[in-house]
Write an enzyme that holds these catalytic residues in place. Structure first.
Site: not given
Ligand code: NDP
Ligand code: HSE
Length: 425
Positions: A13-14, A45, A105, A129, A134, A190, A201, A205
């Protein structure tokens, strides 16, 4: 034109939101900030995510060495989530002199000191940040815009998933499980939504935000935490009748030199500015001794809002000639309890199921009085031989309420204490 190589860890997502902004806005960033940000490597991956974004598969791998060995990569942005391998990869990057940007976080709140120590050795920067609230620029507000203040309070809705759930339950009368599934589909939650609904979470934060606000390390074990999984639609409805809206709040206060940090559901007056914050929106209210009240509001989760904060950090990091570190002692030393107030004070909402017989209210009132708790108002609804009774309690301490609840449970005409919800005015 300054050219800066960037690596992305994760394309979920991010990572996906960040990728889209960095590619779409590349020319604008060049024009407006004089820096050309080139994505040189991605760790991911899942190749279907790479394909969906149209990213070049030749620069995608799962091997951190591809980033470490490229001297052109100056900034590494992490969105894997979880502790490992995120932390170890980032430490290696920092030691190699590459600055890091993270949205993680959970990892950052617990290993900030370790990352910072590696950053100092590698003369690199640590930017986070996106780890809090977010797309809302709360970190930079605290670090770059509040120098003329002692912050007295920081209070906010810092989790999008739980705010989405509570808003939909209140406004559309939907069930908890239904709305949680929607939040997961929208990419707010998450990977394990327990982190959201049980308040972890928000606690991560709050640890970061209150450490910055109070210039003192506020570790997660100093934060009281309670989530929303026990909240019933019934209490949301009763609260509405009393003029309250239910929110999961993260609260940091500094009074008489002591810090109080807590995450829990709370009723706030329905005309409070935080009550109008709905869906995945977040808001943070900061009180400085000179500026007074500041309110920041925006999307706390989602791909582009969080990507916006990540890209802001990447641009900011790329423009620094010297990186700044924490304003407080940020090391492995255990933080003592002395600077923290764990027995905080609030007003309370208490709902009980009792036997509808004479004297039951008097028995409960006597128990409250024993712990010097004063009643603000009482409401009851009788159904058959049972009654639902709601007490609104004046400000009292957490420890007094806990003791009073134990004593009330012993009253033989009390069937159950169904809900205790704090009230923040
Ligand atoms: P996602 O699960 O959508 O994305 C994580 C990605 O990283 C997945 O595609 C995953 O692959 C890949 N990945 C994980 N470990 C590895 C590795 N060792 N090697 C290669 N690829 C890897 O998570 P989000 O984007 O939602 O969240 C990511 C981070 O951002 C978290 O720490 C979250 O707390 C933070 N965050 C999220 C927000 C949100 O709105 N979603 C907002 C603010 C912060 P696979 O799925 O195949 O494991
Ligand atoms: N899971 C978190 C939320 C993502 O719902 O706020 C943003 O940090």
């Amino acid at each position: 034109m300054k050219k800066v190589g960037v690596a992305l860890l994760g394309l979920g997502t991010v990572g996906g939101g960040t990728y889209k902004i960095l590619t779409k806005n590349r020319d604008d960033i060049k024009k407006n900030y004089g820096v050309d940000l080139e994505i040189r490597h991605i760790l991911e991956k899942d190749m279907s995510k790479v394909k969906a974004l149209g990213a070049n598969p030749d620069i995608v791998s799962c091997d951190i060495n591809n980033i470490l060995k490229d001297p052109e990569i100056k900034i590494v942005a992490e969105f894997f989530g979880g502790i490992e391998p995120a932390k170890s990869f980032l430490v290696q990057c920092l030691l190699a002199g590459k600055s890091i940007v993270t949205a993680n976080k959970e990892m950052f709140s617990q290993y900030w000191h370790e990352l910072e120590s590696a950053a100092k050795k590698g003369k690199a920067g640590v930017y986070f940040e996106a780890s809090c609230v977010g797309g809302v620029p709360v970190i930079r507000t605290l670090t770059e815009s509040m120098q003329g203040n002692n912050i007295k309070c920081i209070m906010g809705i810092v989790n999008g998933t739980t705010n989405y759930i509570l808003s939909k339950m209140a406004d559309e009368g939907l069930e908890y499980e239904t709305v949680l599934k929607e939040a997961q589909k929208l990419g707010y939650a998450e990977a394990n939504p327990t982190a959201d609904v049980d308040g972890y979470d928000s606690m991560y934060k709050l640890s970061i935000l209150s450490s910055l606000a109070f210039h003192t390390k506020v570790p997660i074990d100093k934060i009281y935490r309670e989530g929303i999984s026990n909240i019933s639609k019934l209490d949301i409805e009763y609260g509405k009748k009393f003029g309250y809206t239910l929110k999961l709040l993260a609260i940091g206060k500094k009074e008489n030199g002591k810090i109080e940090a807590r995450v829990h559901p709370a009723f706030i007056p329905s005309d409070h500015p935080l009550a109008a914050v709905k869906e995945s929106f977040n808001a943070v209210h900061i009180v400085g001794d000179n500026v007074g009240d500041i309110m920041l509001y925006g999307r706390g989760a989602g791909d582009l809002p969080t990507g916006s904060a990540i890209v802001s950090d990447i641009v900011f990091a790329s423009l620094q000639s010297k990186h700044k570190y924490s304003s407080f002692k940020n090391n492995t030393d255990k933080v003592s309890d002395r600077g923290f107030n764990k027995d905080f004070q609030c007003e309370y909402y208490m709902r009980l199921t009792v036997k509808d017989v004479p004297g039951v209210i008097a028995s409960i009132s006597a128990k409250l009085a024993k712990f010097k708790i004063s009643i603000n108002s009482i409401q009851q609804k009788v159904e058959g031989d049972k009654a639902s009774v709601i007490f609104m309690l004046h400000r009292t301490s957490e420890s007094s309420v806990k003791k009073a609840v134990e004593a009330i449970k012993e009253v033989d005409t009390v069937y159950s204490v169904d809900a205790i919800i704090r009230v923040e005015e």
